[in-house]
Motif scaffolding. Structure first.
Motif, PDB file in Angstrom:
ATOM      1  N   ASP A 352     -13.706  23.284  45.686  1.00  0.00           N
ATOM      2  CA  ASP A 352     -14.852  22.458  46.042  1.00  0.00           C
ATOM      3  C   ASP A 352     -15.993  23.409  46.357  1.00  0.00           C
ATOM      4  O   ASP A 352     -15.983  24.087  47.397  1.00  0.00           O
ATOM      5  CB  ASP A 352     -14.550  21.589  47.258  1.00  0.00           C
ATOM      6  CG  ASP A 352     -13.629  20.415  46.952  1.00  0.00           C
ATOM      7  OD1 ASP A 352     -13.160  20.318  45.803  1.00  0.00           O
ATOM      8  OD2 ASP A 352     -13.377  19.607  47.866  1.00  0.00           O
ATOM      9  N   LEU A 353     -16.957  23.487  45.456  1.00  0.00           N
ATOM     10  CA  LEU A 353     -18.012  24.492  45.548  1.00  0.00           C
ATOM     11  C   LEU A 353     -19.367  23.869  45.256  1.00  0.00           C
ATOM     12  O   LEU A 353     -19.466  22.845  44.575  1.00  0.00           O
ATOM     13  CB  LEU A 353     -17.754  25.617  44.535  1.00  0.00           C
ATOM     14  CG  LEU A 353     -16.392  26.311  44.594  1.00  0.00           C
ATOM     15  CD1 LEU A 353     -16.173  27.142  43.333  1.00  0.00           C
ATOM     16  CD2 LEU A 353     -16.300  27.188  45.836  1.00  0.00           C
ATOM     17  N   VAL A 354     -20.401  24.519  45.748  1.00  0.00           N
ATOM     18  CA  VAL A 354     -21.760  24.158  45.367  1.00  0.00           C
ATOM     19  C   VAL A 354     -22.480  25.439  44.941  1.00  0.00           C
ATOM     20  O   VAL A 354     -22.330  26.487  45.578  1.00  0.00           O
ATOM     21  CB  VAL A 354     -22.507  23.433  46.509  1.00  0.00           C
ATOM     22  CG1 VAL A 354     -22.575  24.276  47.761  1.00  0.00           C
ATOM     23  CG2 VAL A 354     -23.912  23.034  46.067  1.00  0.00           C
ATOM     24  N   VAL A 355     -23.204  25.355  43.832  1.00  0.00           N
ATOM     25  CA  VAL A 355     -23.989  26.481  43.324  1.00  0.00           C
ATOM     26  C   VAL A 355     -25.452  26.141  43.544  1.00  0.00           C
ATOM     27  O   VAL A 355     -25.933  25.093  43.080  1.00  0.00           O
ATOM     28  CB  VAL A 355     -23.704  26.733  41.827  1.00  0.00           C
ATOM     29  CG1 VAL A 355     -24.482  27.952  41.334  1.00  0.00           C
ATOM     30  CG2 VAL A 355     -22.196  26.920  41.592  1.00  0.00           C
ATOM     31  N   LEU A 356     -26.166  27.010  44.257  1.00  0.00           N
ATOM     32  CA  LEU A 356     -27.527  26.719  44.710  1.00  0.00           C
ATOM     33  C   LEU A 356     -28.506  27.808  44.303  1.00  0.00           C
ATOM     34  O   LEU A 356     -28.242  28.991  44.474  1.00  0.00           O
ATOM     35  CB  LEU A 356     -27.556  26.626  46.242  1.00  0.00           C
ATOM     36  CG  LEU A 356     -26.989  25.389  46.921  1.00  0.00           C
ATOM     37  CD1 LEU A 356     -26.838  25.663  48.405  1.00  0.00           C
ATOM     38  CD2 LEU A 356     -27.902  24.201  46.713  1.00  0.00           C
ATOM     39  N   ASP A 357     -29.652  27.395  43.799  1.00  0.00           N
ATOM     40  CA  ASP A 357     -30.761  28.309  43.546  1.00  0.00           C
ATOM     41  C   ASP A 357     -31.713  28.204  44.729  1.00  0.00           C
ATOM     42  O   ASP A 357     -32.326  27.159  44.955  1.00  0.00           O
ATOM     43  CB  ASP A 357     -31.467  27.904  42.244  1.00  0.00           C
ATOM     44  CG  ASP A 357     -32.654  28.802  41.930  1.00  0.00           C
ATOM     45  OD1 ASP A 357     -32.926  29.726  42.722  1.00  0.00           O
ATOM     46  OD2 ASP A 357     -33.313  28.563  40.904  1.00  0.00           O
ATOM     47  N   GLN A 358     -31.812  29.295  45.472  1.00  0.00           N
ATOM     48  CA  GLN A 358     -32.629  29.270  46.678  1.00  0.00           C
ATOM     49  C   GLN A 358     -33.724  30.335  46.624  1.00  0.00           C
ATOM     50  O   GLN A 358     -34.276  30.738  47.625  1.00  0.00           O
ATOM     51  CB  GLN A 358     -31.714  29.482  47.895  1.00  0.00           C
ATOM     52  CG  GLN A 358     -32.317  29.137  49.245  1.00  0.00           C
ATOM     53  CD  GLN A 358     -32.613  30.367  50.071  1.00  0.00           C
ATOM     54  OE1 GLN A 358     -31.957  31.392  49.921  1.00  0.00           O
ATOM     55  NE2 GLN A 358     -33.595  30.271  50.944  1.00  0.00           N
ATOM     56  N   ARG A 359     -34.098  30.735  45.409  1.00  0.00           N
ATOM     57  CA  ARG A 359     -35.094  31.805  45.253  1.00  0.00           C
ATOM     58  C   ARG A 359     -36.464  31.421  45.781  1.00  0.00           C
ATOM     59  O   ARG A 359     -37.239  32.267  46.196  1.00  0.00           O
ATOM     60  CB  ARG A 359     -35.198  32.200  43.778  1.00  0.00           C
ATOM     61  CG  ARG A 359     -33.987  32.955  43.258  1.00  0.00           C
ATOM     62  CD  ARG A 359     -34.070  33.142  41.762  1.00  0.00           C
ATOM     63  NE  ARG A 359     -33.993  31.864  41.059  1.00  0.00           N
ATOM     64  CZ  ARG A 359     -33.991  31.741  39.730  1.00  0.00           C
ATOM     65  NH1 ARG A 359     -34.068  32.811  38.965  1.00  0.00           N
ATOM     66  NH2 ARG A 359     -33.901  30.552  39.171  1.00  0.00           N
ATOM     67  N   ASN A 360     -36.752  30.131  45.752  1.00  0.00           N
ATOM     68  CA  ASN A 360     -38.073  29.675  46.182  1.00  0.00           C
ATOM     69  C   ASN A 360     -38.063  29.078  47.578  1.00  0.00           C
ATOM     70  O   ASN A 360     -38.911  28.277  47.932  1.00  0.00           O
ATOM     71  CB  ASN A 360     -38.617  28.658  45.176  1.00  0.00           C
ATOM     72  CG  ASN A 360     -38.832  29.266  43.808  1.00  0.00           C
ATOM     73  OD1 ASN A 360     -39.350  30.374  43.701  1.00  0.00           O
ATOM     74  ND2 ASN A 360     -38.422  28.570  42.766  1.00  0.00           N
TER      75      ASN A 360
END
Length: 381
Positions: A352-360
């Motif tokens: 159970d995973l979440v992949v997140l783009d947090q560059r901004n």
């Protein structure tokens, strides 16, 4: 099928961040660090994190009744809710269903319908969806029914709520409008007030009912919570019954008592995003509770998108480090609910995973939500 997710920012169970590959096989994390022999998604600098576990979310009520008296089919409401949760990184969700002495949206007929709809919809939902029964303690007529549900395993979390005396005090002393209640119950103002006063008169029989329900929950392995505790002695009493989760303690002494007892303490993620409680000066500031150690779990409460964003806001504002912040929405709720198979990125755990783009910064963008190894939600980077 074996596959992997590679990232330069994988949050591991010990709180460290690694540049590594998480290998998924048969719904579980089979390896961390070894090269996967299957397909590998290179997520680059995106975060790979344990999936979000929401112990208390009731925003689905707005899908069922978006306006007072306007109802939509529950299967459609649950499907729409599922999509919103997955798009916000939630892989395990406890739907907070209030079983009240009120008629209408929170009455017996509606509760039975929601409960049945959740059970029927589970096979079609992407999120691991569970039943969090928010039992109004003065709803004494429901006790036998709730005992049966605890015995048959259809309740995943039982919370004790008492909104009767609070509602009566706010209406009679503070001049609060009954419009929300009237719209939700279908009663007139006078009918609602007559019912509310009758309900408050049941108080002498309430403690024994709570004790019976607590014992049944513990006997059946169901986690217990109390809601809106406003006194340290009340929290101690609930703790003594085995009710160890403190949901939204109303003041600092009560929260401190919960912490001293070793009880998990829940605050709302919307409070973090908004910078304070929707109750104004009567509510606590959740970020302060986290910073000073009086909050160990965040929940979506009434707004699902807040939960995945709140950890980043806490870090951005300097209230805690990232591993601590993400633990508020993953590891800690898993432990509180007895979900030993998830909540960390660790070999042998559920994938159970979440992949997140947090560059901004905030808000972060959810790229994928993986539930038991499946891409329940995925979008372009």
């Amino acid at each position: 099928m074996k596959r992997g997710i590679a990232s330069r920012r994988v949050l591991l169970a010990d709180g460290t961040v690694a540049d590594t590959v998480v290998t998924i096989e048969d719904g579980a994390i089979s390896a961390i660090g070894a090269e996967s022999s299957g397909n590998v998604w290179d997520a680059g600098d995106a975060w790979v994190l344990p999936g979000v576990i929401d112990l208390h979310g009731d925003a689905f009520e707005r899908q069922i009744m978006p306006r007072p008296g306007v109802h939509f089919p529950m299967d459609l409401a649950l499907q729409d809710t599922d999509a919103q949760m997955l798009a916000n990184g939630i892989s395990t969700a406890y739907h907070g269903v209030t079983y009240s002495w009120e008629p209408g949206l929170r009455g017996r007929e509606s509760t039975l319908k929601v409960k049945a709809a959740i059970e029927a919809a589970k096979p079609r939902l992407g999120c691991d969806t569970r039943f969090h029964l928010r039992h109004e303690t003065h709803n004494l007529a429901a006790e036998k029914e709730v005992l049966d549900w605890l015995a048959d395993g259809t309740v995943d979390l039982l919370a004790f709520n008492d909104h009767s005396h609070v509602s009566l005090r706010e209406i009679e002393q503070n001049g609060k409008s009954t419009a929300t209640y009237v719209g939700r119950t279908g009663l007139s103002h006078d009918q609602f007030m007559d019912l509310l006063r009758e309900v408050c008169g049941r108080q002498p029989d309430v403690p024994a009912s709570i004790e019976r329900l607590s014992k049944a929950a513990l006997d059946n392995g169901v986690a217990l919570a109390s809601h809106d505790d406003d006194d340290p002695d009340l929290r101690s009493w609930y703790h003594g019954l085995g009710c160890r989760i403190a949901e939204f303690p109303m003041n600092t002494p009560t929260a401190e008592k919960a912490v001293a007892l070793g009880d998990p303490v829940i605050c709302g993620a919307p409070n973090i995003i908004r910078g304070g409680s929707h109750m104004g000066t009567r509510g606590v500031r959740a970020a302060t509770e986290v910073k000073e150690g009086r909050c160990t779990i965040l929940v979506s409460d009434y707004y699902y998108p807040a939960l995945v964003q709140a950890p980043f806001r806490l870090v951005q504002d300097g209230d805690c480090d990232f591993a601590t912040a993400w633990g508020l929405v993953s590891t800690n709720p898993a432990r509180a609910a007895g979900l030993d198979d998830r909540g960390t990125v660790e070999t042998g755990k559920r994938a159970d995973l979440v992949v997140l783009d947090q560059r901004n910064g905030v808000p972060a963008k959810v790229l994928a939500t993986v539930v038991e190894g499946r891409d329940a939600y995925r979008t372009a980077a």
